[in-house]
Scaffold this active site. Structure first.
Site, PDB file in Angstrom:
ATOM      1  N   ALA A 205       0.825  -1.212   0.000  1.00 19.68           N
ATOM      2  CA  ALA A 205       0.000   0.000   0.000  1.00 19.68           C
ATOM      3  C   ALA A 205       0.864   1.270   0.000  1.00 19.68           C
ATOM      4  O   ALA A 205       1.917   1.275   0.640  1.00 19.68           O
ATOM      5  CB  ALA A 205      -0.900   0.004   1.225  1.00 19.68           C
TER       6      ALA A 205
ATOM      7  N   GLY B 160       1.718   2.043  -5.465  1.00 20.23           N
ATOM      8  CA  GLY B 160       2.461   2.653  -6.576  1.00 20.23           C
ATOM      9  C   GLY B 160       3.324   1.631  -7.303  1.00 20.23           C
ATOM     10  O   GLY B 160       3.299   1.533  -8.538  1.00 20.23           O
TER      11      GLY B 160
ATOM     12  N   ASP C 296      -0.601  -6.140   2.502  1.00 20.38           N
ATOM     13  CA  ASP C 296      -0.279  -5.049   3.431  1.00 20.38           C
ATOM     14  C   ASP C 296      -0.961  -5.338   4.757  1.00 20.38           C
ATOM     15  O   ASP C 296      -2.069  -5.879   4.794  1.00 20.38           O
ATOM     16  CB  ASP C 296      -0.705  -3.683   2.895  1.00 20.38           C
ATOM     17  CG  ASP C 296       0.121  -2.552   3.503  1.00 20.38           C
ATOM     18  OD1 ASP C 296       1.062  -2.073   2.850  1.00 20.38           O
ATOM     19  OD2 ASP C 296      -0.172  -2.162   4.659  1.00 20.38           O
TER      20      ASP C 296
ATOM     21  N   ASP D 239       0.066  -9.832   7.793  1.00 20.34           N
ATOM     22  CA  ASP D 239       1.384  -9.451   8.283  1.00 20.34           C
ATOM     23  C   ASP D 239       2.438 -10.236   7.494  1.00 20.34           C
ATOM     24  O   ASP D 239       2.520 -11.463   7.618  1.00 20.34           O
ATOM     25  CB  ASP D 239       1.459  -9.779   9.784  1.00 20.34           C
ATOM     26  CG  ASP D 239       2.769  -9.309  10.405  1.00 20.34           C
ATOM     27  OD1 ASP D 239       3.714  -9.005   9.653  1.00 20.34           O
ATOM     28  OD2 ASP D 239       2.828  -9.262  11.644  1.00 20.34           O
TER      29      ASP D 239
ATOM     30  N   ASP E 115       9.197  -3.546  -0.050  1.00 20.90           N
ATOM     31  CA  ASP E 115       9.328  -2.080   0.067  1.00 20.90           C
ATOM     32  C   ASP E 115       8.996  -1.780   1.526  1.00 20.90           C
ATOM     33  O   ASP E 115       7.861  -1.461   1.875  1.00 20.90           O
ATOM     34  CB  ASP E 115       8.321  -1.429  -0.897  1.00 20.90           C
ATOM     35  CG  ASP E 115       8.516   0.069  -1.018  1.00 20.90           C
ATOM     36  OD1 ASP E 115       9.526   0.582  -0.505  1.00 20.90           O
ATOM     37  OD2 ASP E 115       7.643   0.729  -1.620  1.00 20.90           O
TER      38      ASP E 115
ATOM     39  N   CYS F  77      12.810   3.919   1.474  1.00 15.49           N
ATOM     40  CA  CYS F  77      12.987   5.324   1.074  1.00 15.49           C
ATOM     41  C   CYS F  77      13.716   6.013   2.223  1.00 15.49           C
ATOM     42  O   CYS F  77      13.205   6.953   2.832  1.00 15.49           O
ATOM     43  CB  CYS F  77      11.664   5.990   0.728  1.00 15.49           C
ATOM     44  SG  CYS F  77      10.375   5.799   1.951  1.00 15.49           S
TER      45      CYS F  77
END
Ligand SMILES: C[S@@+](CC[C@H](N)C(=O)[O-])C[C@H]1O[C@@H](n2cnc3c(N)ncnc32)[C@H](O)[C@@H]1O
Length: 350
Positions: free
Chosen positions: A158, A161, A178, A204, A223, A276
């Site tokens: 989630a 993207g 997610d 999870d 991610d 990120c």
């Protein structure tokens, strides 16, 4: 002060702002000296964050803090299932919106808008022709190297993207997971707008025993939840909300996710680990420790640590680390506006 007066929610503060400005104008040298004496004020970041960047990026920390003050460009990802990038560039031009193609051939769906606009002004947005996604985030799908028909797990999907990007490029079978059921709804909305489909599951990722059917995945995208230090200029409150201890705690979570997901990967399969973040505990150190724990994992060329970039304030040299294909992506081309990301690709020994 005028802006305060014009904004109903801030109108009550206009007098206070006026007093502050008068005081600042009354003694500009004193104010300037006070700012320079305080790293927090000079860089508009907490001291622990500045110290962490100084330690991790001794050559680049000042430029990184400067880039953090610059609003990012609006970068688009054109959906090749609906329209070609060249055709979409023309459509933008007709709509009076100027955009450029990046020189990096791997960013083959990206267009950088000269000026941000509300998405409703983008031609065909509602019809799924285009999405908004930072340039650095657009490396994930090509790096994962998904082939038609493969079974792919997007473990932290989630708002979707990267799930959407994977599906725009190749017909494959994606399980988008997610932990947050509400955020997972956004994946649904994103895929529907783009005309794509995946199996969605609120679960999870660190507890595969609860949801895995025992069939290995050919590709896994992790991610992972992280400090978001690489995208802080999109969320300027992050730096003030985070505490120094959060980074170590996030690194523990990321390691647990990596270890839980690795057994789900087929032999010769690939797992792409992404954050990120610009802190090595969530990037190079995390990836290094993973390799040390898993003898059957091989580091394949990826991008390693990407630093946040702005053409107006280029970070002078990129970084080559154990997880990047040399030379570092940030030095390869003229700098584009991009967030800070970390990419490590692990291949499972057959
Ligand atoms: C960095 S975001 C993912 C962004 C997404 N891949 C994209 O490109 O739009 C991290 C996501 O991980 C999810 N998450 C955190 N811990 C998780 C866990 N243990 N299992 C599954 N998802 C988790 C969060 O809810 C959050 O949506």
């Amino acid at each position: 002060m005028e802006a305060c007066k014009r904004t109903p929610a801030l109108r009550h503060a206009a007098g206070f702002v006026n007093a502050l400005l008068r005081r600042a104008l009354g003694a500009p040298d004193k104010l300037d000296a006070a700012i320079r004496a305080s790293p927090e004020a000079r860089w508009n970041h907490p001291e622990w964050w500045i110290a962490a960047l100084q330690q991790a990026h001794p050559q680049h920390w000042e430029q990184m803090l400067e880039v953090a003050q610059i609003p990012p460009a609006m970068t688009l990802r054109v959906n090749p299932r609906r329209v070609s990038r060249t055709a979409y560039l023309e459509l933008l031009g007709k709509a009076g919106l100027h955009a450029t193609i990046t020189a990096d051939v791997r960013l083959d769906q990206a267009l950088i808008l000269a000026h941000p606009v509300p998405v409703e002004q983008l031609p065909g947005f509602a019809a799924g022709w285009v999405s908004v996604q930072d340039a650095a985030a657009q490396y994930a799908a090509p790096l994962l190297d998904v082939q038609p028909g493969m079974r792919v797990l997007d473990a932290c999907a989630a708002p979707g993207g990267k799930t959407a990007h994977l599906l725009e490029r190749v017909d494959c079978e994606v399980l988008a997971l997610d932990k947050d059921a509400q955020r997972l709804q956004r994946v649904n909305g994103t895929l529907r707008r783009l005309g794509l489909s995946a199996r969605l599951l609120a679960a999870d990722a660190a507890r595969p025993a609860d949801w895995w059917d025992g069939q290995p995945f050919d590709r896994i995208l992790l991610d992972a939840p992280c400090s978001a230090s690489g995208i802080e200029r999109r969320h300027p409150d992050i730096r003030w909300l985070r505490r120094a201890g959060d980074i170590a705690a996030l690194a523990v979570t990321q390691a647990a996710l990596l270890d839980a997901l690795w057994p789900l990967l087929a032999p010769a399969g690939k797992l792409l680990y992404v954050t990120c973040s610009v802190f090595p505990q969530e990037g190079t150190e995390q990836a290094g420790r993973f390799l040390a724990r898993h003898a059957d994992a091989i580091a394949s060329p990826a991008l390693g640590q990407l630093l946040p970039q702005e053409p107006r304030r280029p970070v002078s040299t990129g970084q080559d680390d154990a997880f990047s294909a040399s030379p570092a992506a940030s030095t390869r081309d003229a700098p584009v506006s991009q967030d800070g990301f970390f990419y490590a690709l692990f291949t499972k020994q057959p």
